[in-house]
Design a protein around this motif. Structure first.
Motif, short mmCIF file in Angstrom:
data_model
loop_
_atom_site.label_atom_id
_atom_site.label_comp_id
_atom_site.label_asym_id
_atom_site.label_seq_id
_atom_site.Cartn_x
_atom_site.Cartn_y
_atom_site.Cartn_z
N ALA A 76 0.80 -1.31 -0.05
CA ALA A 76 0.03 0.08 -0.06
C ALA A 76 0.92 1.30 0.03
O ALA A 76 0.33 2.18 -0.70
N GLY A 77 2.16 0.97 0.63
CA GLY A 77 2.94 2.42 0.59
C GLY A 77 4.04 2.33 -0.54
O GLY A 77 4.55 3.31 -0.36
N ALA A 78 3.82 1.39 -1.50
CA ALA A 78 4.89 1.48 -2.50
C ALA A 78 4.16 1.93 -3.66
O ALA A 78 3.14 2.00 -3.89
N ASP A 79 5.16 2.35 -4.80
CA ASP A 79 4.67 2.75 -5.95
C ASP A 79 4.85 1.92 -7.31
O ASP A 79 4.40 1.98 -8.29
N GLY A 80 5.71 0.85 -6.88
CA GLY A 80 5.90 0.09 -7.80
C GLY A 80 6.58 -1.41 -7.34
O GLY A 80 6.71 -1.20 -6.07
N PHE A 81 6.90 -2.51 -8.06
CA PHE A 81 7.13 -3.68 -7.51
C PHE A 81 7.83 -4.51 -8.55
O PHE A 81 7.91 -4.52 -9.74
N VAL A 82 8.89 -5.19 -7.79
CA VAL A 82 9.66 -6.50 -8.45
C VAL A 82 9.62 -7.60 -7.68
O VAL A 82 9.91 -7.55 -6.56
N PHE A 83 9.07 -8.50 -8.45
CA PHE A 83 8.71 -9.78 -7.72
C PHE A 83 9.81 -10.77 -8.17
O PHE A 83 9.84 -11.15 -9.29
N GLY A 84 10.74 -11.35 -7.37
CA GLY A 84 11.78 -12.21 -7.70
C GLY A 84 11.41 -13.74 -7.36
O GLY A 84 11.01 -13.76 -6.31
N THR A 85 11.79 -14.65 -8.08
CA THR A 85 11.64 -16.19 -7.75
C THR A 85 12.74 -16.99 -8.52
O THR A 85 13.20 -16.58 -9.67
N PRO A 86 13.07 -17.90 -7.63
CA PRO A 86 14.01 -19.01 -8.11
C PRO A 86 13.03 -20.00 -8.89
O PRO A 86 11.69 -19.85 -8.80
N VAL A 87 13.68 -20.69 -9.91
CA VAL A 87 12.68 -21.56 -10.77
C VAL A 87 13.02 -23.15 -10.19
O VAL A 87 13.95 -23.49 -9.84
N TYR A 88 11.66 -23.45 -9.81
CA TYR A 88 11.69 -25.16 -9.63
C TYR A 88 10.73 -25.76 -10.44
O TYR A 88 9.65 -25.49 -10.81
N TYR A 89 11.25 -26.65 -11.09
CA TYR A 89 10.49 -27.69 -11.86
C TYR A 89 9.90 -26.85 -12.97
O TYR A 89 8.71 -27.18 -13.37
N ALA A 90 10.72 -25.74 -13.57
CA ALA A 90 9.94 -24.86 -14.31
C ALA A 90 8.91 -24.04 -14.24
O ALA A 90 7.93 -23.58 -14.92
N HIS A 91 8.79 -23.83 -12.87
CA HIS A 91 7.69 -23.00 -12.31
C HIS A 91 8.26 -22.04 -11.09
O HIS A 91 9.29 -22.35 -10.83
N PRO A 92 7.68 -20.87 -10.75
CA PRO A 92 8.07 -19.98 -9.67
C PRO A 92 8.08 -20.65 -8.32
O PRO A 92 7.44 -21.91 -8.33
N SER A 93 8.74 -20.40 -7.49
CA SER A 93 8.39 -20.92 -6.05
C SER A 93 7.38 -20.75 -5.55
O SER A 93 6.30 -20.07 -5.75
N GLY A 94 6.79 -21.88 -5.07
CA GLY A 94 5.44 -22.17 -4.31
C GLY A 94 5.00 -20.98 -3.14
O GLY A 94 4.08 -20.54 -3.22
N ARG A 95 6.09 -20.79 -2.56
CA ARG A 95 5.96 -19.65 -1.45
C ARG A 95 5.58 -18.31 -1.85
O ARG A 95 4.62 -17.77 -1.69
N LEU A 96 6.16 -17.92 -3.20
CA LEU A 96 5.88 -16.72 -3.84
C LEU A 96 4.61 -16.66 -4.34
O LEU A 96 3.78 -15.67 -4.42
N LEU A 97 3.90 -17.85 -5.10
CA LEU A 97 2.53 -17.91 -5.72
C LEU A 97 1.66 -17.80 -4.67
O LEU A 97 0.46 -17.18 -4.95
N SER A 98 1.75 -18.62 -3.49
CA SER A 98 1.00 -18.67 -2.44
C SER A 98 0.60 -17.22 -2.06
O SER A 98 -0.46 -16.56 -1.65
N ALA A 99 1.95 -16.59 -1.83
CA ALA A 99 1.81 -14.88 -1.23
C ALA A 99 1.26 -14.09 -2.13
O ALA A 99 0.42 -13.41 -1.72
N LEU A 100 1.42 -14.20 -3.22
CA LEU A 100 0.73 -13.42 -4.33
C LEU A 100 -0.54 -13.48 -4.59
O LEU A 100 -1.50 -12.88 -4.79
N ASP A 101 -1.00 -15.04 -4.63
CA ASP A 101 -2.36 -15.38 -4.67
C ASP A 101 -3.43 -14.69 -3.54
O ASP A 101 -4.30 -14.12 -3.95
N ARG A 102 -2.75 -14.64 -2.49
CA ARG A 102 -3.66 -14.23 -1.23
C ARG A 102 -3.24 -12.62 -1.28
O ARG A 102 -4.46 -11.98 -1.09
N ALA A 103 -2.16 -12.33 -1.45
CA ALA A 103 -2.07 -10.61 -1.51
C ALA A 103 -2.99 -10.10 -2.54
O ALA A 103 -3.46 -8.97 -2.16
N PHE A 104 -3.07 -10.46 -3.34
CA PHE A 104 -3.84 -9.78 -4.84
C PHE A 104 -5.33 -10.20 -4.63
O PHE A 104 -6.13 -9.26 -4.87
N TYR A 105 -5.68 -11.28 -3.94
CA TYR A 105 -6.95 -11.76 -3.99
C TYR A 105 -7.72 -10.80 -2.79
O TYR A 105 -8.65 -10.31 -2.87
#
Length: 209
Positions: A76-105
């Motif tokens: 809420a206090g930021a003006d822009g975002f960069v989301f970094g992820t390591p690659v696991y089995y050709a997909h983003p980290s599960g923790r990042l996806l879980s965090a983003l799914d809930r934060a955006f929802y």
């Protein structure tokens, strides 16, 4: 102006952090404040689509036992975002996806109309698929996607490998400069009275009847 950089790796000083630090350093040279937010190694719940956050109307997730609500508050206090992820089995980290799914929802308004881009780090492959998965959070939430001179990825099995990927780090710096430019353009637009558009809501089409 401030950019929040989210490290989706459980290794808080690894190759993903190294790539994000390259972005942060360039943004700072452009006069943009930065903060790297560490998701850390603790467990992060996935979104259950329970809808309780909408009933609370507090721009927060109903689950309070991890870092997701802190992420929403910082967003809420930021003006822009960069989301970094390591690659696991050709997909983003599960923790990042879980965090983003809930934060955006639960807290989508904290991100809407603010520019962002994703950074993927891999030993070898799976980077473009990971970038695509993370970037979809932006494009469903009215966020301008910042581009660069190549896909925003770096390669390295460990943090010490990343500085050898000269093109990858160059891509990070170019994306950061584009982010700074876009943030300044948005700020100039606000000062001229140009505000984000108001989205239409209400229409929902189901394809199975």
């Amino acid at each position: 102006m401030k950019v929040l950089l989210v490290n989706g790796s459980s290794n808080m000083a690894g190759s993903t952090f190294t790539a994000l630090s390259e972005v942060a350093g360039t943004l700072q040279k452009e006069g943009i404040e930065t903060e790297i937010f560490q998701l850390g190694s603790a467990a992060i719940r996935e979104c259950t689509a329970c809808g309780a956050c909408a009933l609370m109307q507090k721009n927060a997730c109903v689950f309070k036992d991890d870092c997701v609500n802190e992420l929403i508050e910082k967003a809420a206090g930021a003006d822009g975002f960069v989301f970094g992820t390591p690659v696991y089995y050709a997909h983003p980290s599960g923790r990042l996806l879980s965090a983003l799914d809930r934060a955006f929802y639960a807290g989508g308004s904290a991100f809407a109309h603010k520019p962002g881009f994703a950074v993927a780090v891999a030993r070898r492959a799976g980077t473009t698929a990971s970038l695509d998965a993370v970037t979809k959070h932006f494009t469903i939430n009215q966020m301008p996607v910042v581009s660069s001179t190549y896909w925003t990825m770096v390669h390295g099995a460990v943090a010490e490998d990343v500085p050898q990927d000269l093109e990858g780090l160059q891509t990070m710096r170019n994306a950061a400069r584009n982010m700074a430019w876009l943030l300044k353009c948005i700020e100039a637009g606000k000062n001229a009275g140009i505000l984000p558009p108001k989205a239409e809501r209400g229409a929902r089409t189901n394809f199975i009847r």
